[in-house]
Scaffold this motif. Sequence first.
Motif, mmCIF file in Angstrom:
data_model
loop_
_atom_site.group_PDB
_atom_site.id
_atom_site.type_symbol
_atom_site.label_atom_id
_atom_site.label_comp_id
_atom_site.label_asym_id
_atom_site.label_seq_id
_atom_site.Cartn_x
_atom_site.Cartn_y
_atom_site.Cartn_z
ATOM 1 N N ILE A 1 -5.374 9.153 -2.454
ATOM 2 C CA ILE A 1 -5.866 9.497 -1.118
ATOM 3 C C ILE A 1 -7.299 9.008 -0.936
ATOM 4 O O ILE A 1 -7.649 8.399 0.090
ATOM 5 N N LEU A 2 -8.145 9.264 -1.929
ATOM 6 C CA LEU A 2 -9.542 8.831 -1.851
ATOM 7 C C LEU A 2 -9.647 7.303 -1.826
ATOM 8 O O LEU A 2 -10.482 6.744 -1.090
ATOM 9 N N THR A 3 -8.802 6.636 -2.605
ATOM 10 C CA THR A 3 -8.822 5.169 -2.635
ATOM 11 C C THR A 3 -8.423 4.592 -1.282
ATOM 12 O O THR A 3 -9.071 3.677 -0.762
ATOM 13 N N ILE A 4 -7.360 5.133 -0.699
ATOM 14 C CA ILE A 4 -6.901 4.646 0.605
ATOM 15 C C ILE A 4 -7.953 4.900 1.676
ATOM 16 O O ILE A 4 -8.221 4.034 2.528
ATOM 17 N N MET A 5 -8.577 6.061 1.636
ATOM 18 C CA MET A 5 -9.636 6.376 2.608
ATOM 19 C C MET A 5 -10.803 5.394 2.466
ATOM 20 O O MET A 5 -11.364 4.932 3.479
ATOM 21 N N THR A 6 -11.142 5.046 1.238
ATOM 22 C CA THR A 6 -12.228 4.094 1.009
ATOM 23 C C THR A 6 -11.867 2.709 1.523
ATOM 24 O O THR A 6 -12.704 2.034 2.161
ATOM 25 N N LEU A 7 -10.628 2.284 1.267
ATOM 26 C CA LEU A 7 -10.188 0.951 1.710
ATOM 27 C C LEU A 7 -10.141 0.879 3.236
ATOM 28 O O LEU A 7 -10.505 -0.136 3.834
ATOM 29 N N VAL A 8 -9.665 1.957 3.872
ATOM 30 C CA VAL A 8 -9.555 1.960 5.335
ATOM 31 C C VAL A 8 -10.932 1.956 5.978
ATOM 32 O O VAL A 8 -11.186 1.236 6.950
ATOM 33 N N SER A 9 -11.843 2.739 5.429
ATOM 34 C CA SER A 9 -13.206 2.807 5.992
ATOM 35 C C SER A 9 -13.982 1.513 5.790
ATOM 36 O O SER A 9 -14.903 1.209 6.550
ATOM 37 N N ALA A 10 -13.578 0.717 4.786
ATOM 38 C CA ALA A 10 -14.270 -0.531 4.499
ATOM 39 C C ALA A 10 -13.845 -1.645 5.438
ATOM 40 O O ALA A 10 -14.522 -2.684 5.544
ATOM 41 N N LYS A 11 -12.722 -1.452 6.147
ATOM 42 C CA LYS A 11 -12.240 -2.496 7.056
ATOM 43 C C LYS A 11 -12.987 -2.460 8.387
ATOM 44 O O LYS A 11 -13.442 -1.452 8.843
ATOM 45 N N LEU B 1 0.834 -1.209 0.000
ATOM 46 C CA LEU B 1 0.000 0.000 0.000
ATOM 47 C C LEU B 1 0.867 1.257 0.000
ATOM 48 O O LEU B 1 0.633 2.185 -0.788
ATOM 49 N N ILE B 2 1.883 1.290 0.852
ATOM 50 C CA ILE B 2 2.750 2.475 0.951
ATOM 51 C C ILE B 2 3.548 2.678 -0.330
ATOM 52 O O ILE B 2 3.579 3.775 -0.896
ATOM 53 N N VAL B 3 4.186 1.604 -0.792
ATOM 54 C CA VAL B 3 5.072 1.703 -1.960
ATOM 55 C C VAL B 3 4.298 2.025 -3.232
ATOM 56 O O VAL B 3 4.672 2.909 -3.999
ATOM 57 N N PHE B 4 3.184 1.320 -3.441
ATOM 58 C CA PHE B 4 2.434 1.528 -4.678
ATOM 59 C C PHE B 4 1.735 2.891 -4.675
ATOM 60 O O PHE B 4 1.623 3.535 -5.718
ATOM 61 N N SER B 5 1.260 3.324 -3.509
ATOM 62 C CA SER B 5 0.632 4.647 -3.414
ATOM 63 C C SER B 5 1.642 5.743 -3.734
ATOM 64 O O SER B 5 1.341 6.693 -4.477
ATOM 65 N N PHE B 6 2.836 5.622 -3.168
ATOM 66 C CA PHE B 6 3.894 6.606 -3.437
ATOM 67 C C PHE B 6 4.256 6.615 -4.917
ATOM 68 O O PHE B 6 4.357 7.685 -5.534
ATOM 69 N N ALA B 7 4.431 5.421 -5.481
ATOM 70 C CA ALA B 7 4.797 5.325 -6.894
ATOM 71 C C ALA B 7 3.693 5.861 -7.795
ATOM 72 O O ALA B 7 3.957 6.569 -8.773
ATOM 73 N N GLY B 8 2.450 5.526 -7.461
ATOM 74 C CA GLY B 8 1.335 5.981 -8.277
ATOM 75 C C GLY B 8 1.183 7.488 -8.270
ATOM 76 O O GLY B 8 0.843 8.099 -9.290
ATOM 77 N N ALA B 9 1.444 8.100 -7.131
ATOM 78 C CA ALA B 9 1.271 9.549 -7.006
ATOM 79 C C ALA B 9 2.457 10.341 -7.527
ATOM 80 O O ALA B 9 2.274 11.397 -8.149
ATOM 81 N N PHE B 10 3.688 9.832 -7.308
ATOM 82 C CA PHE B 10 4.861 10.662 -7.577
ATOM 83 C C PHE B 10 5.836 10.135 -8.635
ATOM 84 O O PHE B 10 6.683 10.901 -9.113
ATOM 85 N N ILE B 11 5.747 8.868 -8.995
ATOM 86 C CA ILE B 11 6.652 8.337 -10.020
ATOM 87 C C ILE B 11 5.909 8.088 -11.325
ATOM 88 O O ILE B 11 6.388 8.451 -12.409
ATOM 89 N N MET C 1 0.088 14.288 -11.760
ATOM 90 C CA MET C 1 0.423 14.077 -10.348
ATOM 91 C C MET C 1 -0.711 14.528 -9.436
ATOM 92 O O MET C 1 -1.031 13.849 -8.448
ATOM 93 N N LEU C 2 -1.322 15.660 -9.748
ATOM 94 C CA LEU C 2 -2.458 16.149 -8.959
ATOM 95 C C LEU C 2 -3.603 15.148 -8.999
ATOM 96 O O LEU C 2 -4.179 14.805 -7.944
ATOM 97 N N ASN C 3 -3.921 14.671 -10.183
ATOM 98 C CA ASN C 3 -5.012 13.703 -10.338
ATOM 99 C C ASN C 3 -4.719 12.406 -9.590
ATOM 100 O O ASN C 3 -5.568 11.892 -8.855
ATOM 101 N N ASN C 4 -3.509 11.879 -9.775
ATOM 102 C CA ASN C 4 -3.162 10.602 -9.143
ATOM 103 C C ASN C 4 -3.087 10.703 -7.624
ATOM 104 O O ASN C 4 -3.501 9.792 -6.907
ATOM 105 N N THR C 5 -2.549 11.812 -7.126
ATOM 106 C CA THR C 5 -2.414 11.975 -5.676
ATOM 107 C C THR C 5 -3.789 12.009 -5.010
ATOM 108 O O THR C 5 -4.020 11.319 -4.007
ATOM 109 N N ILE C 6 -4.693 12.802 -5.554
ATOM 110 C CA ILE C 6 -6.042 12.886 -4.987
ATOM 111 C C ILE C 6 -6.755 11.546 -5.115
ATOM 112 O O ILE C 6 -7.432 11.095 -4.175
ATOM 113 N N ALA C 7 -6.589 10.879 -6.257
ATOM 114 C CA ALA C 7 -7.223 9.571 -6.461
ATOM 115 C C ALA C 7 -6.695 8.548 -5.464
ATOM 116 O O ALA C 7 -7.469 7.742 -4.914
#
Length: 233
Positions: free
Chosen positions: A223-233, A131-141, A215-221
Motif C-alpha cells: 500500500i505504501l509503495t503504491i501510494m509513493t508511486l502514484v504521488s510521484a507521477k 501493478l494489480i497482479v503483482f501487488s495482489f500476489a505480493g500481499a496475499f500469495i 501478510m500484514l507486513n507485505n500488505t502495508i508495504a
Amino acid sequence: MKKTGDQLDIIVKILILIGMFIAVVLVPEILDVGNALAKQTPWAMYVAAAVFLAVYIGIACLGWWIIKPNLSRPQFTKFTWPEIKMVLIGYGLICILSMGLNALMNLVYGSAMTQNQTNVNDLLSTNTITLIVFSFAGAFIAPFVEEFIFRGIVISYFFKHQAWWLSVILSGILFSLGHASNNLISFSLYATMGMILAYLFKKSGQIKVSIALHMLNNTIAMILTIMTLVSAK
C-alpha cells in the motif's frame, strides 16, 4: 503415503529446497516476459498475468503438500488472542528493525531503499495490469509461498526435533538470500525479518502465525509503495 522429512535422504531434502527456492525466485520473470511481448502483442500481458498467478498459486499448493506431513499439530485453526498478540508484537519488531537499519543504510550508502524494493518498484511501474497482479500476489500469495518454503521446509524438514535457534537463524539467512540485497545492511534487514518469522513459527507451532505476520507486513508495504508511486507521477 507421502514420506515426511525424517524419512527422506538428506540429498533429496536439499534438492527439494533448492527446487522450491529457484521456483519462487524465478516466477516474477513471467511478468517480465509478458511486458516484453506486450510491446508487439498487447494481450500477451494478460496471458502472462494469468500464468503468473496460476504458477504462483501452484507453488504455494506444492509447498503445502510437501510440509503438511511434517506438521504434527493442526494448522489454520481459528486465531487465539495470544497468537494475534504474537503477530502484532512481531510486526512492531520488524518496523523498529526496519527503521533502524534503513536509517543506517541511508547513512552509509546514501539510500534507504533496498535492491529488492527497487526491483519491486520497477515492476509495479511497468503498467496497470502488472501493478494489480503483482501487488495482489505480493500481499496475499507470497506470504504462503515463502512461509511454506523458508519456515515450513527449512525448519520442519531439516530441524524438526533439534537445533532450535540454529533453525531460526538459518531460516532467516535463506529468506534474505531470496530477496535481492546489494549490501550487508539490506541483507541483514531481510535476515532479521526472516528470523522473526521463524521464531513465531517455532514458538507457536503454527505456520498460520508467521503467514499472518508476513501478510500484514507485505500488505502495508505494498500500500505504501503504491501510494509513493502514484504521488510521484
